[in-house]
Design a protein around this motif. Structure first.
Motif, PDB file in Angstrom:
ATOM      1  N   LEU A  17      31.704  26.572  52.409  1.00 55.50           N
ATOM      2  CA  LEU A  17      32.145  27.909  52.046  1.00 55.50           C
ATOM      3  C   LEU A  17      32.666  28.677  53.249  1.00 55.50           C
ATOM      4  O   LEU A  17      33.584  29.499  53.123  1.00 55.50           O
ATOM      5  CB  LEU A  17      30.996  28.675  51.387  1.00 55.50           C
ATOM      6  CG  LEU A  17      31.271  30.107  50.919  1.00 55.50           C
ATOM      7  CD1 LEU A  17      32.362  30.114  49.853  1.00 55.50           C
ATOM      8  CD2 LEU A  17      29.991  30.720  50.364  1.00 55.50           C
ATOM      9  N   ARG A  19      34.378  27.471  55.516  1.00 56.98           N
ATOM     10  CA  ARG A  19      35.633  26.817  55.931  1.00 56.98           C
ATOM     11  C   ARG A  19      35.607  26.568  57.436  1.00 56.98           C
ATOM     12  O   ARG A  19      36.391  27.158  58.202  1.00 56.98           O
ATOM     13  CB  ARG A  19      36.834  27.669  55.529  1.00 56.98           C
ATOM     14  CG  ARG A  19      36.829  27.979  54.036  1.00 56.98           C
ATOM     15  CD  ARG A  19      38.057  28.737  53.593  1.00 56.98           C
ATOM     16  NE  ARG A  19      37.981  29.065  52.170  1.00 56.98           N
ATOM     17  CZ  ARG A  19      38.937  29.685  51.488  1.00 56.98           C
ATOM     18  NH1 ARG A  19      40.048  30.034  52.100  1.00 56.98           N
ATOM     19  NH2 ARG A  19      38.792  29.950  50.205  1.00 56.98           N
ATOM     20  N   ASN A  65      37.050  34.353  55.086  1.00 57.89           N
ATOM     21  CA  ASN A  65      37.185  33.181  54.220  1.00 57.89           C
ATOM     22  C   ASN A  65      36.468  33.380  52.893  1.00 57.89           C
ATOM     23  O   ASN A  65      36.945  32.961  51.830  1.00 57.89           O
ATOM     24  CB  ASN A  65      36.630  31.947  54.926  1.00 57.89           C
ATOM     25  CG  ASN A  65      37.483  31.517  56.115  1.00 57.89           C
ATOM     26  OD1 ASN A  65      38.670  31.840  56.195  1.00 57.89           O
ATOM     27  ND2 ASN A  65      36.879  30.800  57.041  1.00 57.89           N
ATOM     28  N   MET A  66      35.303  34.018  52.955  1.00 60.05           N
ATOM     29  CA  MET A  66      34.536  34.257  51.734  1.00 60.05           C
ATOM     30  C   MET A  66      35.194  35.306  50.843  1.00 60.05           C
ATOM     31  O   MET A  66      35.173  35.195  49.615  1.00 60.05           O
ATOM     32  CB  MET A  66      33.106  34.671  52.095  1.00 60.05           C
ATOM     33  CG  MET A  66      32.313  33.538  52.723  1.00 60.05           C
ATOM     34  SD  MET A  66      30.625  34.008  53.130  1.00 60.05           S
ATOM     35  CE  MET A  66      30.072  32.523  53.970  1.00 60.05           C
ATOM     36  N   ASN A  68      38.337  35.695  50.677  1.00 58.92           N
ATOM     37  CA  ASN A  68      39.438  34.931  50.094  1.00 58.92           C
ATOM     38  C   ASN A  68      38.958  34.106  48.898  1.00 58.92           C
ATOM     39  O   ASN A  68      39.603  34.060  47.845  1.00 58.92           O
ATOM     40  CB  ASN A  68      40.041  34.013  51.158  1.00 58.92           C
ATOM     41  CG  ASN A  68      41.252  33.269  50.651  1.00 58.92           C
ATOM     42  OD1 ASN A  68      42.310  33.837  50.413  1.00 58.92           O
ATOM     43  ND2 ASN A  68      41.104  31.959  50.473  1.00 58.92           N
ATOM     44  N   GLU A  69      37.787  33.476  49.067  1.00 62.36           N
ATOM     45  CA  GLU A  69      37.183  32.687  47.996  1.00 62.36           C
ATOM     46  C   GLU A  69      36.906  33.568  46.775  1.00 62.36           C
ATOM     47  O   GLU A  69      37.221  33.206  45.636  1.00 62.36           O
ATOM     48  CB  GLU A  69      35.875  32.083  48.497  1.00 62.36           C
ATOM     49  CG  GLU A  69      35.167  31.182  47.519  1.00 62.36           C
ATOM     50  CD  GLU A  69      35.617  29.745  47.630  1.00 62.36           C
ATOM     51  OE1 GLU A  69      35.453  29.012  46.643  1.00 62.36           O
ATOM     52  OE2 GLU A  69      36.125  29.357  48.683  1.00 62.36           O
ATOM     53  N   TYR A  70      36.327  34.722  47.033  1.00 64.98           N
ATOM     54  CA  TYR A  70      35.925  35.643  45.961  1.00 64.98           C
ATOM     55  C   TYR A  70      37.136  36.142  45.180  1.00 64.98           C
ATOM     56  O   TYR A  70      37.166  36.088  43.948  1.00 64.98           O
ATOM     57  CB  TYR A  70      35.166  36.819  46.581  1.00 64.98           C
ATOM     58  CG  TYR A  70      34.726  37.875  45.595  1.00 64.98           C
ATOM     59  CD1 TYR A  70      33.518  37.769  44.915  1.00 64.98           C
ATOM     60  CD2 TYR A  70      35.522  38.994  45.353  1.00 64.98           C
ATOM     61  CE1 TYR A  70      33.109  38.746  44.019  1.00 64.98           C
ATOM     62  CE2 TYR A  70      35.124  39.976  44.460  1.00 64.98           C
ATOM     63  CZ  TYR A  70      33.924  39.838  43.794  1.00 64.98           C
ATOM     64  OH  TYR A  70      33.529  40.815  42.908  1.00 64.98           O
ATOM     65  N   ASP A  72      40.315  35.003  45.190  1.00 63.89           N
ATOM     66  CA  ASP A  72      41.104  33.942  44.549  1.00 63.89           C
ATOM     67  C   ASP A  72      40.492  33.577  43.195  1.00 63.89           C
ATOM     68  O   ASP A  72      41.210  33.296  42.226  1.00 63.89           O
ATOM     69  CB  ASP A  72      41.170  32.698  45.444  1.00 63.89           C
ATOM     70  CG  ASP A  72      42.245  32.812  46.507  1.00 63.89           C
ATOM     71  OD1 ASP A  72      42.957  33.830  46.525  1.00 63.89           O
ATOM     72  OD2 ASP A  72      42.365  31.887  47.329  1.00 63.89           O
ATOM     73  N   TYR A  73      39.158  33.588  43.145  1.00 62.65           N
ATOM     74  CA  TYR A  73      38.480  33.302  41.871  1.00 62.65           C
ATOM     75  C   TYR A  73      38.711  34.442  40.880  1.00 62.65           C
ATOM     76  O   TYR A  73      39.048  34.212  39.712  1.00 62.65           O
ATOM     77  CB  TYR A  73      36.979  33.108  42.110  1.00 62.65           C
ATOM     78  CG  TYR A  73      36.172  33.024  40.837  1.00 62.65           C
ATOM     79  CD1 TYR A  73      36.158  31.852  40.081  1.00 62.65           C
ATOM     80  CD2 TYR A  73      35.444  34.120  40.374  1.00 62.65           C
ATOM     81  CE1 TYR A  73      35.432  31.776  38.900  1.00 62.65           C
ATOM     82  CE2 TYR A  73      34.716  34.051  39.201  1.00 62.65           C
ATOM     83  CZ  TYR A  73      34.717  32.878  38.466  1.00 62.65           C
ATOM     84  OH  TYR A  73      33.999  32.812  37.290  1.00 62.65           O
ATOM     85  N   ASP A  78      41.920  30.072  41.737  1.00 69.72           N
ATOM     86  CA  ASP A  78      41.094  28.883  41.925  1.00 69.72           C
ATOM     87  C   ASP A  78      40.618  28.374  40.578  1.00 69.72           C
ATOM     88  O   ASP A  78      40.164  29.149  39.731  1.00 69.72           O
ATOM     89  CB  ASP A  78      39.860  29.196  42.800  1.00 69.72           C
ATOM     90  CG  ASP A  78      40.175  29.128  44.287  1.00 69.72           C
ATOM     91  OD1 ASP A  78      41.195  28.517  44.630  1.00 69.72           O
ATOM     92  OD2 ASP A  78      39.396  29.690  45.076  1.00 69.72           O
ATOM     93  N   GLY A  86      39.034  25.888  49.489  1.00 68.04           N
ATOM     94  CA  GLY A  86      38.407  26.897  48.646  1.00 68.04           C
ATOM     95  C   GLY A  86      37.809  26.269  47.401  1.00 68.04           C
ATOM     96  O   GLY A  86      37.599  25.077  47.296  1.00 68.04           O
ATOM     97  N   THR A  88      34.791  26.929  45.964  1.00 68.65           N
ATOM     98  CA  THR A  88      33.343  26.723  45.916  1.00 68.65           C
ATOM     99  C   THR A  88      32.743  27.313  44.643  1.00 68.65           C
ATOM    100  O   THR A  88      31.797  26.765  44.074  1.00 68.65           O
ATOM    101  CB  THR A  88      32.674  27.359  47.150  1.00 68.65           C
ATOM    102  OG1 THR A  88      33.199  26.750  48.324  1.00 68.65           O
ATOM    103  CG2 THR A  88      31.166  27.156  47.114  1.00 68.65           C
TER     104      THR A  88
END
Length: 306
Positions: A17, A19, A65-66, A68-70, A72-73, A78, A86, A88
């Motif tokens: 996560l 990255r 990065n997190m 971005n993960e959040y 994008d979801y 994602d 990404g 996760t």
């Protein structure tokens, strides 16, 4: 035994996560800025400040990065078929709220480290640090995420590349010189290159998701050409500084990293599927890491042998 395996898998998920390979974009500029301070300005290095700056930069990068993960979801970019570092949330079932809380916790720790850095150097850095943290959030958060515009490469390069180099230099010297600015330019370009490589890989999915990245606007082939120019300009920039006798010939150590950008461009030219160009992403990130690290080493070696 089962619990050990599950714990190990859990650690791998959380490590994934952050990255980790992108964290080098934080380490290398801090090292370079400190090396410039030790050589060009010939200041004694405060290693406590160095490590505090290094940790704060890596925490901000991991938090970004997190975010971005959040987002994008949340925006539906994602899914289970996404390719990349990404995903996760969709692949491992990590709760979005948990990711956001961890990201904010990382920001909190970075803020505490920033207070120490400011107390030991200048409180003006508090303003700069808060702006950097805000940009890290707005990169994929906010009403118009920077990553979804043509300015992602410029902003990430300016903040994570040049900005970190100059902050690391400033906390050791109390000033910013033109030499430091000139030496930070390749770092800025190469960090922007990491973002451009990511956008080249994701060009199809980003187009479907409504993004307007540079890669989408200019097209895939031109984007690869621009990435090639990023690499070329970075190497020629340092060679130019050596020619005008601004830095030692030891700066030529950067040529040891040359195989990596060559491999990155070769892979991008030969393949289009996101899964097939993943090695190009790795080579681009490695180019930034080794180029900037070798430049710092070259400065130090040239200084101590002169």
């Amino acid at each position: 035994m089962t619990k050990v395996i599950e714990a190990d898998r859990g650690f791998q998920v959380w490590w994934h996560l952050t990255r980790p390979h992108t964290l080098t974009a934080s380490f290398a500029p801090v090292f370079l800025g400190t090396a410039i301070a030790a050589t060009i300005s010939q200041h004694d290095i405060n290693f406590l400040l160095f490590f505090a700056m290094l940790m704060a930069s890596m925490l901000i990068q991991a938090a970004t990065n997190m975010f971005n993960e959040y987002y994008d979801y949340k925006l539906g970019l994602d899914n289970e078929n996404s390719v990349g570092i990404g995903g996760t949330i969709v692949r491992h079932g990590v709760a979005p709220k948990t990711i956001m809380m961890i990201a904010l916790s990382f920001y909190g720790i970075a803020l505490l480290l920033g207070i120490y850095i400011c107390a030991a150097s200048s409180w003006w850095l508090a303003v700069v640090g808060l702006i950097c943290m805000l940009i890290g959030y707005l990169y994929t958060g906010g009403p118009i995420p920077i990553a979804y515009t043509p300015f992602g490469e410029l902003v990430s390069g300016a903040v994570m590349g040049m900005g970190i180099v100059l902050i690391a230099f400033f906390i050791q010297t109390g000033t910013v010189t033109w030499e430091a600015v000139l030496l930070s330019i390749p770092s800025m370009i190469l960090v922007g290159g990491i973002m451009l490589a990511n956008n080249i890989r994701d060009i199809v999915g980003d187009t479907e998701g409504g993004r307007k990245t540079m890669a989408i606007i200019v097209g895939r082939e031109r984007a690869i050409t621009i990435l090639s120019l990023f690499f070329i300009v970075s190497y020629l920039w340092i060679i130019g500084l050596i020619i005008i006798d601004d830095i030692s010939e030891w700066g030529l150590l950067i040529v040891l990293s040359l195989p990596m950008p060559l491999k990155a461009i070769t892979v991008f030219r030969a393949h289009k599927a996101p899964k097939d160009v993943m090695p190009a992403m790795k080579y681009t990130a490695q180019t930034n890491t080794f180029f900037v690290f070798l430049l710092g080493v070259g400065l130090l070696v040239g200084h101590f042998l002169s």
